[in-house]
Design a protein around this motif. Structure first.
Motif, PDB file in Angstrom:
ATOM      1  N   VAL B  79       0.822  -1.231   0.000  1.00  0.00           N
ATOM      2  CA  VAL B  79       0.000   0.000   0.000  1.00  0.00           C
ATOM      3  C   VAL B  79       0.849   1.272   0.000  1.00  0.00           C
ATOM      4  O   VAL B  79       0.574   2.213   0.746  1.00  0.00           O
ATOM      5  N   THR B  80       1.835   1.304  -0.890  1.00  0.00           N
ATOM      6  CA  THR B  80       2.719   2.460  -0.932  1.00  0.00           C
ATOM      7  C   THR B  80       2.151   3.579  -1.794  1.00  0.00           C
ATOM      8  O   THR B  80       2.100   4.738  -1.376  1.00  0.00           O
ATOM      9  N   GLY B  81       1.752   3.222  -3.019  1.00  0.00           N
ATOM     10  CA  GLY B  81       1.170   4.237  -3.883  1.00  0.00           C
ATOM     11  C   GLY B  81       2.153   4.915  -4.813  1.00  0.00           C
ATOM     12  O   GLY B  81       1.767   5.799  -5.574  1.00  0.00           O
ATOM     13  N   ASN B 208      -4.629   3.774   2.838  1.00  0.00           N
ATOM     14  CA  ASN B 208      -3.477   4.690   2.801  1.00  0.00           C
ATOM     15  C   ASN B 208      -2.560   4.403   1.612  1.00  0.00           C
ATOM     16  O   ASN B 208      -1.342   4.470   1.740  1.00  0.00           O
ATOM     17  N   THR B 209      -3.162   4.069   0.462  1.00  0.00           N
ATOM     18  CA  THR B 209      -2.321   3.756  -0.689  1.00  0.00           C
ATOM     19  C   THR B 209      -2.036   5.006  -1.519  1.00  0.00           C
ATOM     20  O   THR B 209      -0.891   5.444  -1.634  1.00  0.00           O
ATOM     21  N   SER B 312       0.574   8.951   5.643  1.00  0.00           N
ATOM     22  CA  SER B 312       0.966   8.003   4.604  1.00  0.00           C
ATOM     23  C   SER B 312      -0.116   7.832   3.577  1.00  0.00           C
ATOM     24  O   SER B 312      -0.092   6.902   2.804  1.00  0.00           O
ATOM     25  N   GLY B 313      -1.044   8.785   3.535  1.00  0.00           N
ATOM     26  CA  GLY B 313      -2.137   8.751   2.557  1.00  0.00           C
ATOM     27  C   GLY B 313      -1.638   8.808   1.132  1.00  0.00           C
ATOM     28  O   GLY B 313      -2.057   8.029   0.272  1.00  0.00           O
ATOM     29  N   THR B 424       5.923   3.909   3.006  1.00  0.00           N
ATOM     30  CA  THR B 424       4.781   3.567   2.169  1.00  0.00           C
ATOM     31  C   THR B 424       3.797   4.724   2.059  1.00  0.00           C
ATOM     32  O   THR B 424       2.596   4.555   2.131  1.00  0.00           O
ATOM     33  N   CYS B 425       4.341   5.927   1.848  1.00  0.00           N
ATOM     34  CA  CYS B 425       3.485   7.111   1.772  1.00  0.00           C
ATOM     35  C   CYS B 425       2.987   7.321   0.354  1.00  0.00           C
ATOM     36  O   CYS B 425       1.810   7.563   0.126  1.00  0.00           O
ATOM     37  N   GLY B 426       3.891   7.264  -0.602  1.00  0.00           N
ATOM     38  CA  GLY B 426       3.457   7.337  -1.993  1.00  0.00           C
ATOM     39  C   GLY B 426       3.513   8.719  -2.617  1.00  0.00           C
ATOM     40  O   GLY B 426       3.310   8.849  -3.812  1.00  0.00           O
TER      41      GLY B 426
HETATM   42  K   LIG Z   1       0.553   5.299   0.788  1.00  0.00           K
END
Ligand SMILES: [K+]
Ligand SMILES: [K+]
Lengths: 480, 480
Positions: B79-81, B208-209, B312-313, B424-426
């Motif tokens: 779920v990093t994005g 939160n991806t 981390s959205g 894993t914030c993206g």
């Molecule tokens: K994320």
């Protein structure tokens, strides 16, 4: 005061002398060791700022702008080595003399006094006992129980310590000076210039400051391995810290009897040194602006020199501006860690870093306690280490954000110079010299908080700690 | 196995069922919880990589290059994005379905399973007891003594927990989807597209991806405060972590009865949120490329949105590339801290950060123990926190040095994207999309170690820890 009267006879050499003023000072220092240290530092900085501003200090006999004078004063007293004016051309003989005296007071005298004093008083340990404990060769240390309040330090005790520190400084700086004198003469300077430059470089190396007295800086000595090696030795010894120097001086033949603090400082320093050397070698060997044209042996030596100077020596043979971003990050990390406790180096200190790493390994192994060299490290040391690192990270982050917003300069240069200021390293990408006055003040505050902060902060924290009674054998490396 | 036989009747609903296979799995999971979790993660990543490579997944019906398929699989499962291909145009309906399923498995299922399982087993606590302890509303917790081995978790128990987690995810994602559907319709998409986009955005927010399904991304909704607010709510809830969500669901009327973990997570999250908002407001209000043209109210809202997304959205309304260096540093710091433990967010976790800060304050106050909300936090929690932070710092430093050396890209962009990957914030400055295959692999490993590492690492560390018998009332916030 009355309650202490009965203890006085214990300090034999004071018997019969008037003790009231001494007692009063003792009490202030004993109660507020960190305030005392900060006051001494601030007083010295104000004094040196005033002196640096005066026309007599500059070569042109003009007033030096306040922000430059203040910055130079802080950089000198905090043995940082960052500059906003050209150190070799701006100052008069008087100004240069001030710098020379300033780094020796700042690097050797005040800090050791303040830190050892602060730590010693705060723990209600005798200063000698404290030093012996830190640089331990005395096997009885493991039997020490709670220490009596009566052992509270008297200012007079500091004299002996300061003398020992001063003597070791004079010996090391003197030997270094004599050793590099031939290099100076070989570089073509006349005898008196060569002598002065040798003394200056020796002081700048041992105090981990990093100013250069000659306009060309280290450029004429880039391949003078004799000179560079002596600079490294002096930087190395200064960066170890006096407790370690004393321990080595007393018992260098018996490594087994060294205390945990000595072993931890030496091991961590060695590991960081090799790590830095390998990283700079790997990252920069193909950089045409730095080591690109050098052979393997020379690159290795220069990488070692660079690694040593990030400890907080601050000398450089290559332009920091030309490093790849990757090496800048490695340097920044090494500078942040810095040197040994109660040393002329800055940063969070190698033992602080070691305690954090040991804690992580203890956690990974599932060991009940943090251990090093067969001794248990108390959990409150970890807490102190965490406090010191958080304090450092907060200063670095705050100053970086401020300078970035103020100048919009490249991130790596800002981070590098701010960490260099915090850790009193003195290596610079050139950013510091180009800062506007507001930025200069921010950097000055960063240097002050970095140098005075980590040390007296650690002492202050320690002093506010409640006394603990230790039932099991354990040792306390100095952190911060 | 025999020794456990007597305990079986305790798990009433399993009575009479065949238990041998279950016992065998239990034993593997119980003995090696972190290996189990890592295996599950790796298995899913391999599966998704294979599926993403296949022509059926891409819109052009061509094979997707391995590094892009692997990166998308890791970015989805972790779920990093972060993206190396355009998520809205590259994938077919099948590929988009994979992403949707992948983030829900990765964000909601596997991780919670793995982490809670790991923690629960490792401490030899019943899973239910563990969850109750973490999200505590039960006053009897302070009387718990050492927990019997007999309470060791059975895999069957996980079913109930997973159902609770799945239900809360479905409820929150469902409500969010319905709430933002009108915004999608208002933006001009036809009903089925709007429905799909709503479901996609809801899932991306709660897990939160941070992927966007529509080619324009969030651009059409830049001033749609209804839509943005719902995204924030979903991101906020997902980032709190399931223990906190459960505690709030069970006892949101009685804040006094919340456990320390809940209070610490909520307080720290709130403080970081406000801190980030104020910093982005101060640093960016005059930046013509970001908030320069906005009024005070809009700037404040956008700064809050930005602050929330660093949790981390991973959604953004401004281009990260256009931020000032100062804001990039603030974002990097906030991303590194991340969200709540056992949540869909990444980073070192807010409680880890809080424990470090509390330790520093306890040290400064000279308090004998680390305290929060009237409870004592055991010293071994600090050690675990230090281990997690060192692990994170090591990954970030290593990956940054590697990418810097590989690409010679600007430092702030590398640091930003690497921390974004680790946590894993993206959010991205655009660096990730421009990386060569070798860099893509480094970033994929960073994402994996960041997501799987901090969680199972913490669990593994905890599991290897020797059991301790607590004699005094204390509470254990979950860190890492
Ligand atoms: K994320
Ligand atoms: K220096």
């Amino acid at each position: 005061m009355r309650g202490q009267a009965f203890d006085r006879p214990r300090f034999g050499r004071f018997r019969g002398r008037p003790v009231k003023l001494r007692d009063a000072i003792d009490q202030v220092v004993g109660r507020y060791p960190s305030r005392f240290a900060i006051t001494v530092f601030l007083g010295l900085i104000v004094l040196f700022t005033v002196l640096f501003t005066l026309p007599i200090s500059s070569r042109t006999r003009e007033f030096t702008p306040l922000h430059d004078a203040l910055f130079t004063a802080v950089s000198t007293i905090c043995v940082t080595g960052l500059t906003t004016v050209d150190m070799s051309t701006h100052w008069s003989a008087f100004g240069n003399g001030l710098v020379f005296i300033g780094v020796n007071i700042g690097g050797v005298g005040v800090l050791t006094l303040a830190s050892v004093l602060g730590l010693a008083i705060s723990r209600r340990l005798g200063l000698r006992a404290k030093l012996i404990a830190a640089s331990d060769t005395n096997p009885s240390r493991i039997h020490t129980g709670p220490v009596s309040e009566r052992q509270a330090i008297k200012l007079g005790d500091v004299g002996g310590l300061l003398a020992a520190v001063a003597i070791s400084a004079i010996v090391i700086e003197g030997i270094t000076m004599l050793a590099i004198l031939p290099s100076m003469l070989a570089a073509g300077y006349d005898f008196w210039h060569a002598l002065w430059y040798s003394a200056y470089y020796a002081a700048m190396a041992f105090t981990n400051t990093g100013f250069s007295p000659n306009p060309e800086g280290l450029a004429p000595f880039e391949t003078d391995y004799w000179m560079l090696t002596w600079l490294m030795i002096a930087v190395f010894l200064g960066g170890l810290g006096f407790p370690v120097i004393f321990a080595l001086a007393r018992g260098w033949r018996n490594p087994r009897r060294w205390g945990v603090h000595v072993k931890l400082t030496l091991t961590t320093t060695a590991v960081l040194l090799v790590f830095g050397m390998i990283m700079f070698l790997l990252l920069e060997y193909s950089n045409p602006k730095t080591y690109g044209s050098m052979g393997f042996g020379e690159t290795t030596y220069q990488a070692l020199f660079m690694s040593m100077m990030t400890r907080s020596g601050g000398f450089s043979t290559v332009n920091m501006h030309d490093l790849y971003g990757s090496s800048m990050l490695v340097s920044s990390m090494l500078m942040f860690i810095g040197g040994g406790s109660a040393s002329t180096a800055g940063g969070i200190k190698v033992t602080t870093f070691a305690v954090l790493v040991l804690a992580a390994f203890a956690e990974a192994r599932g060991a009940p306690a943090i251990e090093a060299f067969g001794r248990r490290i108390p959990a409150d040391i970890l807490r102190l280490a965490v406090a010191v690192v958080l304090w450092g990270a907060t200063i670095v982050a705050g100053a970086s954000i401020w300078i970035l917003q103020l100048t919009k300069m490249p991130f790596e240069q800002v981070l590098f110079d701010v960490i260099s200021a915090f850790a009193t390293c003195g290596l610079s990408t050139g950013l510091t010299a180009s800062l506007p006055p507001e930025g200069v003040y921010v950097m000055a505050v960063t240097m002050f908080l970095g140098r005075v902060g980590t040390v007296t902060f650690a002492a202050a924290l320690a002093s506010s700690q409640r006394r603990q009674l230790y039932k099991k054998p354990e040792e306390r490396p100095i952190v911060g």
